[in-house]
Design a protein around this motif. Sequence first.
Motif, mmCIF file in Angstrom:
data_model
loop_
_atom_site.group_PDB
_atom_site.id
_atom_site.type_symbol
_atom_site.label_atom_id
_atom_site.label_comp_id
_atom_site.label_asym_id
_atom_site.label_seq_id
_atom_site.Cartn_x
_atom_site.Cartn_y
_atom_site.Cartn_z
ATOM 1 N N ILE A 133 11.548 7.524 2.005
ATOM 2 C CA ILE A 133 12.278 6.498 2.603
ATOM 3 C C ILE A 133 12.715 5.724 1.322
ATOM 4 O O ILE A 133 12.213 5.793 0.200
ATOM 5 C CB ILE A 133 11.278 5.576 3.433
ATOM 6 C CG1 ILE A 133 10.041 5.223 2.677
ATOM 7 C CG2 ILE A 133 10.728 6.168 4.581
ATOM 8 C CD1 ILE A 133 9.309 3.995 3.462
ATOM 9 N N ILE A 166 6.189 -2.466 -2.118
ATOM 10 C CA ILE A 166 6.395 -2.989 -0.715
ATOM 11 C C ILE A 166 6.139 -4.228 -0.606
ATOM 12 O O ILE A 166 5.078 -4.813 -1.049
ATOM 13 C CB ILE A 166 5.674 -1.990 0.343
ATOM 14 C CG1 ILE A 166 5.998 -0.666 0.238
ATOM 15 C CG2 ILE A 166 5.504 -2.607 1.788
ATOM 16 C CD1 ILE A 166 5.195 0.248 1.211
ATOM 17 N N LYS A 193 9.361 9.494 -2.041
ATOM 18 C CA LYS A 193 10.744 9.207 -1.772
ATOM 19 C C LYS A 193 11.206 9.565 -0.395
ATOM 20 O O LYS A 193 12.373 10.173 -0.400
ATOM 21 C CB LYS A 193 11.445 9.804 -2.922
ATOM 22 C CG LYS A 193 11.443 9.605 -4.199
ATOM 23 C CD LYS A 193 11.316 8.036 -4.722
ATOM 24 C CE LYS A 193 10.811 7.681 -6.035
ATOM 25 N NZ LYS A 193 11.021 6.241 -6.139
ATOM 26 N N HIS A 199 10.571 -2.345 8.050
ATOM 27 C CA HIS A 199 10.111 -1.205 8.140
ATOM 28 C C HIS A 199 8.666 -1.127 8.866
ATOM 29 O O HIS A 199 8.403 -0.493 9.715
ATOM 30 C CB HIS A 199 9.394 -0.552 6.864
ATOM 31 C CG HIS A 199 10.433 -0.321 5.752
ATOM 32 N ND1 HIS A 199 11.642 0.541 6.204
ATOM 33 C CD2 HIS A 199 10.802 -0.799 4.643
ATOM 34 C CE1 HIS A 199 12.563 0.790 5.063
ATOM 35 N NE2 HIS A 199 11.981 -0.056 3.893
ATOM 36 N N LYS A 246 4.676 7.554 1.737
ATOM 37 C CA LYS A 246 5.938 8.288 2.049
ATOM 38 C C LYS A 246 6.954 7.882 0.736
ATOM 39 O O LYS A 246 7.771 8.388 0.275
ATOM 40 C CB LYS A 246 6.555 7.732 3.365
ATOM 41 C CG LYS A 246 5.792 8.267 4.422
ATOM 42 C CD LYS A 246 6.192 7.934 5.645
ATOM 43 C CE LYS A 246 5.675 8.607 6.960
ATOM 44 N NZ LYS A 246 6.176 8.148 8.305
ATOM 45 N N ARG A 247 6.819 6.214 0.494
ATOM 46 C CA ARG A 247 7.672 5.794 -0.397
ATOM 47 C C ARG A 247 7.571 6.566 -1.949
ATOM 48 O O ARG A 247 8.434 6.835 -2.730
ATOM 49 C CB ARG A 247 7.551 4.250 -0.839
ATOM 50 C CG ARG A 247 8.237 3.689 -1.715
ATOM 51 C CD ARG A 247 8.506 2.173 -1.540
ATOM 52 N NE ARG A 247 9.485 1.966 -0.366
ATOM 53 C CZ ARG A 247 9.805 0.786 -0.150
ATOM 54 N NH1 ARG A 247 9.346 -0.274 -0.520
ATOM 55 N NH2 ARG A 247 10.478 0.350 0.980
ATOM 56 N N LYS A 248 6.281 6.866 -2.284
ATOM 57 C CA LYS A 248 5.724 7.395 -3.265
ATOM 58 C C LYS A 248 6.369 8.921 -3.460
ATOM 59 O O LYS A 248 6.798 9.448 -4.702
ATOM 60 C CB LYS A 248 4.379 7.581 -3.458
ATOM 61 C CG LYS A 248 3.578 6.266 -3.950
ATOM 62 C CD LYS A 248 2.022 6.416 -4.080
ATOM 63 C CE LYS A 248 1.847 4.989 -4.772
ATOM 64 N NZ LYS A 248 0.112 5.168 -5.019
ATOM 65 N N ASP A 297 0.266 -1.745 -4.770
ATOM 66 C CA ASP A 297 1.179 -1.094 -3.978
ATOM 67 C C ASP A 297 1.868 -1.886 -2.808
ATOM 68 O O ASP A 297 3.097 -1.559 -2.611
ATOM 69 C CB ASP A 297 0.289 0.041 -3.015
ATOM 70 C CG ASP A 297 -0.564 0.841 -4.064
ATOM 71 O OD1 ASP A 297 0.245 1.626 -4.466
ATOM 72 O OD2 ASP A 297 -1.643 0.736 -4.005
ATOM 73 N N LYS A 303 10.024 -7.799 -5.838
ATOM 74 C CA LYS A 303 11.020 -6.441 -5.728
ATOM 75 C C LYS A 303 11.787 -6.136 -6.945
ATOM 76 O O LYS A 303 12.137 -5.053 -7.082
ATOM 77 C CB LYS A 303 11.838 -6.577 -4.279
ATOM 78 C CG LYS A 303 10.758 -6.482 -3.119
ATOM 79 C CD LYS A 303 10.006 -5.032 -2.931
ATOM 80 C CE LYS A 303 11.086 -4.192 -2.527
ATOM 81 N NZ LYS A 303 11.515 -4.115 -1.004
ATOM 82 N N LEU A 330 3.252 4.172 4.811
ATOM 83 C CA LEU A 330 4.266 3.711 4.085
ATOM 84 C C LEU A 330 4.508 4.032 2.741
ATOM 85 O O LEU A 330 5.238 4.401 2.060
ATOM 86 C CB LEU A 330 4.571 2.115 4.651
ATOM 87 C CG LEU A 330 6.141 1.885 4.329
ATOM 88 C CD1 LEU A 330 7.104 2.407 5.197
ATOM 89 C CD2 LEU A 330 6.071 0.181 4.817
ATOM 90 N N ASP A 389 9.919 -5.802 3.273
ATOM 91 C CA ASP A 389 9.850 -4.806 4.153
ATOM 92 C C ASP A 389 9.222 -4.835 5.297
ATOM 93 O O ASP A 389 9.469 -4.278 6.360
ATOM 94 C CB ASP A 389 9.200 -3.713 3.098
ATOM 95 C CG ASP A 389 10.051 -3.289 1.856
ATOM 96 O OD1 ASP A 389 11.184 -2.999 2.199
ATOM 97 O OD2 ASP A 389 9.357 -3.550 0.715
ATOM 98 N N ASP A 407 9.625 -0.362 -6.490
ATOM 99 C CA ASP A 407 9.059 0.647 -5.381
ATOM 100 C C ASP A 407 7.686 -0.028 -4.795
ATOM 101 O O ASP A 407 7.245 0.363 -3.793
ATOM 102 C CB ASP A 407 8.343 1.599 -6.269
ATOM 103 C CG ASP A 407 9.396 2.657 -6.899
ATOM 104 O OD1 ASP A 407 10.590 2.722 -6.088
ATOM 105 O OD2 ASP A 407 9.195 3.260 -7.904
#
Length: 390
Positions: A390, A291, A388, A359, A384-386, A250, A284, A381, A320, A289
């Motif tokens: 952020i 971090i 979407k 972030h 939230k990214r999973k 992750d 990246k 974080l 990030d 996706d």
Amino acid sequence: MSVLHWASRPGVVATAAARANLRGLSLAAPRGPVFRRNACSQSGASVSLSDKQKACLQNGPDLQDFVSGELSDKNNWAKYKGNLKRQKGERLRLPPWLKTEIPIGKNYNKLKSTLRNLNLHTVCEEARCPNIGECWGGGEYATATATIMLMGDTCTRGCRFCSVKTAKSPPPLDPEEPYNTAKAIAEWGLDYVVLTSVDRDDIPDGGAAHFAKTVSHLKERNPKILVECLTPDFRGDLKSVEKVAVSGLDVYAHNVETVPELQRQVRDPRANFDQSLKVLKHAKEVQPDVISKTSIMLGLGETDEQVLTTLKLLREADVDCLTLGQYMQPTKRHLKVEEYITPQKFKYWEEVGNDLGFHYTASGPLVRSSYKAGEFFLKNLVEKRKTKVI
């Protein structure tokens, strides 16, 4: 090794109260008159003190100051008058904000016992991190976090800030380590884990497959667990970087350690800023996706302008998250601390990092790349990214 390390002598607050507690004693302030006897009078010797020495004794701290904890109170940090910048031939004294409590607690002992039984190594212990009591004990968010060091405890590189032992040909990898690591984490019931390693330039892929296999075992046992990998630079081999980046992790972390201008004198000659930046960028590129995260040590002689330029370069590389912490000299053979950065200055760099668009920016004297507060934020974080957000 790509991780921030701590001094071999942790800054422990050795107060009279702490020592008494360790011995199971009760230490209380005197309630009545205290009669003092000159210790030298028993042997018949006499002591002659200068006026300056007498003044120091008269105005200095007494037992009650230590018992009350006032000497280590954060409110008094600004009053510290010791040197913060090293002069030629000088060795700086440890300022009060870098002194921490002795690690204790039921969960701390449980983690240590589990690690020994499974023959696993942690950066927390190898680098003698003073945050170990908070992270292993649960800390503010009541979730214990340990940073597991894969591929043994011997590094093939010799960075001048790092206390981990080195060798040209370390012992071979333990093929059972990925399974044992997953088993240990399952026993702990963690929901966020950090995997890191020594540099293994003696292995063709630098140990990338070992990282990937460990992540795979962890995700098989617990699909919900969040995994951060703090990796070496793999000698700039982007195929190895990709192998880890697409393994199911992750958070992909790799530390640039210091500003570009100090790379040669701080890190092993096989490491450099541009190579580390390529590692972070490629992770990246192959896994958008994921971090990305990196860390910088302060106090090695860098200037404010150099730090600011470095932060901008990291943001341009789409990093990030950032952590900044105080460099601590592991032994007399390692680089000396050039400056102790104040908590106020660390707070300033946190604000700069946030303004630049990171972030998350964790900045403080005792902050390290795997510090617990960072894991708590990164957990949210990632989630939230999973979704979407952020």
